[in-house]
Motif scaffolding. Structure first.
Motif, PDB file in Angstrom:
ATOM      1  N   ASN A 114     -48.776 -25.897 -27.076  1.00  0.00           N
ATOM      2  CA  ASN A 114     -50.185 -26.397 -27.524  1.00  0.00           C
ATOM      3  C   ASN A 114     -50.402 -26.214 -29.292  1.00  0.00           C
ATOM      4  N   ARG A 115     -49.838 -25.199 -29.794  1.00  0.00           N
ATOM      5  CA  ARG A 115     -49.883 -25.012 -31.095  1.00  0.00           C
ATOM      6  C   ARG A 115     -48.795 -25.965 -31.881  1.00  0.00           C
ATOM      7  N   PRO A 163     -52.886 -31.932 -18.673  1.00  0.00           N
ATOM      8  CA  PRO A 163     -52.429 -30.813 -17.904  1.00  0.00           C
ATOM      9  C   PRO A 163     -50.829 -31.102 -17.642  1.00  0.00           C
ATOM     10  N   GLU A 164     -50.508 -32.151 -16.977  1.00  0.00           N
ATOM     11  CA  GLU A 164     -49.135 -32.352 -16.572  1.00  0.00           C
ATOM     12  C   GLU A 164     -48.190 -32.318 -17.690  1.00  0.00           C
ATOM     13  N   LEU A 165     -48.514 -33.059 -18.755  1.00  0.00           N
ATOM     14  CA  LEU A 165     -47.614 -33.102 -19.948  1.00  0.00           C
ATOM     15  C   LEU A 165     -47.389 -31.545 -20.575  1.00  0.00           C
ATOM     16  N   LEU A 166     -48.530 -30.872 -20.572  1.00  0.00           N
ATOM     17  CA  LEU A 166     -48.445 -29.349 -20.973  1.00  0.00           C
ATOM     18  C   LEU A 166     -47.682 -28.611 -20.324  1.00  0.00           C
ATOM     19  N   ASP A 167     -47.657 -28.894 -19.040  1.00  0.00           N
ATOM     20  CA  ASP A 167     -46.710 -27.860 -17.927  1.00  0.00           C
ATOM     21  C   ASP A 167     -45.317 -28.483 -18.107  1.00  0.00           C
ATOM     22  N   TYR A 168     -45.182 -29.847 -18.388  1.00  0.00           N
ATOM     23  CA  TYR A 168     -43.816 -30.352 -18.525  1.00  0.00           C
ATOM     24  C   TYR A 168     -43.075 -29.853 -19.841  1.00  0.00           C
ATOM     25  N   LEU A 169     -43.931 -29.864 -21.061  1.00  0.00           N
ATOM     26  CA  LEU A 169     -43.223 -29.491 -22.174  1.00  0.00           C
ATOM     27  C   LEU A 169     -43.165 -27.875 -22.077  1.00  0.00           C
ATOM     28  N   ALA A 170     -43.958 -27.187 -21.338  1.00  0.00           N
ATOM     29  CA  ALA A 170     -43.824 -25.672 -21.343  1.00  0.00           C
ATOM     30  C   ALA A 170     -42.480 -25.483 -20.454  1.00  0.00           C
ATOM     31  N   GLN A 171     -42.278 -26.123 -19.601  1.00  0.00           N
ATOM     32  CA  GLN A 171     -41.190 -25.820 -18.943  1.00  0.00           C
ATOM     33  C   GLN A 171     -39.752 -26.242 -19.340  1.00  0.00           C
TER      34      GLN A 171
END
Length: 275
Positions: A5-6, A33-41
């Motif tokens: 996110n940062r 939210p799905e994009l945040l999860d994908y990028l975190a993975q």
């Protein structure tokens, strides 16, 4: 997720969770939210590599969007939460200072080392009666500037540099008269404008129009239009004549005229904003 996110916030101006300092149930909900999860993975799968994540985001179509306005899309999403265009952003304090130094040719690109090893001793030990000497870090990149509480460089504070004792993930972005006055009157900006003018005038074979084009490319990242070239040359010629009356040295008069125009571009809104 917090790290992703940062990084997104750094690249786009706003995070997928806009409250970057308050990530969780008490903060804002993610817009994607799905994009945040994908990028975190992806971040974890790629060995927690920040460079790999930045590259993946920057080659996306979303990052490469222009900042062009669309009335239809603005009606549906005035806050640009869905990222239908790139946000027009003002450069941070560090970027403005580094850009000015880079254009003037004074930016010191040396990497690493202590930021306070050679700092005037009074800033660290104000009770010592030692003569203050020039700071060797004066022209280093802003990331290496010694930031001493209560003695932050004016080139940073006027453009919303946060208080050194505070943790700030989301800096405020203000537009106030003090910023324009700083670009007009600061000894730092004036000296760098003079240095830029000296650099432009080193090639005597260039015409004034060519110099204006070179200056626009360096400061604004684009070619000057024909009208802008004509206005610039007219302004510089008028100022040369005026300076010539005050100073018999034609070279000094020309130098002052070009320095004045360099400072105009430094103070322009287009210089300080990223489209």
């Amino acid at each position: 997720r917090v790290m992703v996110n940062r990084i997104w916030k750094h690249l786009f101006g706003n995070g997928l969770v806009r409250s970057v300092d308050n990530f969780g149930h008490l903060g804002e909900q993610p817009t994607h939210p799905e994009l945040l999860d994908y990028l975190a993975q992806r971040f974890v799968a790629e060995g927690w590599s920040i460079k790999t994540l930045i590259r993946e985001i920057m080659v996306s179509n979303t990052y490469r969007l222009s900042s062009d306005f669309s009335a239809e899309r603005y009606q549906k999403d005035p806050g640009n939460h869905l990222v239908w265009r790139m946000n027009r952003r003002r450069l941070s304090a560090e970027k403005i200072r580094d850009a000015v130094l880079s254009i003037s040719g004074k930016l010191n690109l040396q990497q690493g080392g202590s930021s306070v090893a050679h700092y005037p001793e009074q800033a660290i030990s104000p009770n010592r009666n030692k003569k203050v000497e020039q700071n060797p870090s004066e022209f280093r990149r802003s990331i290496y500037l010694p930031i001493v509480r209560g003695n932050v460089p004016a080139a940073l504070t006027v453009f919303d540099f946060p208080a050194p004792e505070m943790l700030v993930g989301n800096r405020p972005t203000t537009t106030v008269p003090a910023q324009a006055l700083f670009m007009m009157n600061s000894p730092f900006v004036v000296s760098q404008a003079e240095q830029t003018a000296s650099k432009l005038l080193t090639d005597s074979k260039q015409s004034d129009r060519q110099r204006v084009s070179e200056l626009y490319l360096a400061c604004l990242g684009r070619e000057a239009t024909t009208a802008e070239q004509s206005e610039a040359v007219q302004y510089i010629d008028a100022l040369k004549q005026q300076n010539g009356k005050e100073n018999s040295d034609a070279k000094v008069a020309e130098q002052k005229a070009w320095a004045s125009y360099c400072q105009i571009l430094f103070a322009s809104t287009e210089f300080r904003f990223l489209n």
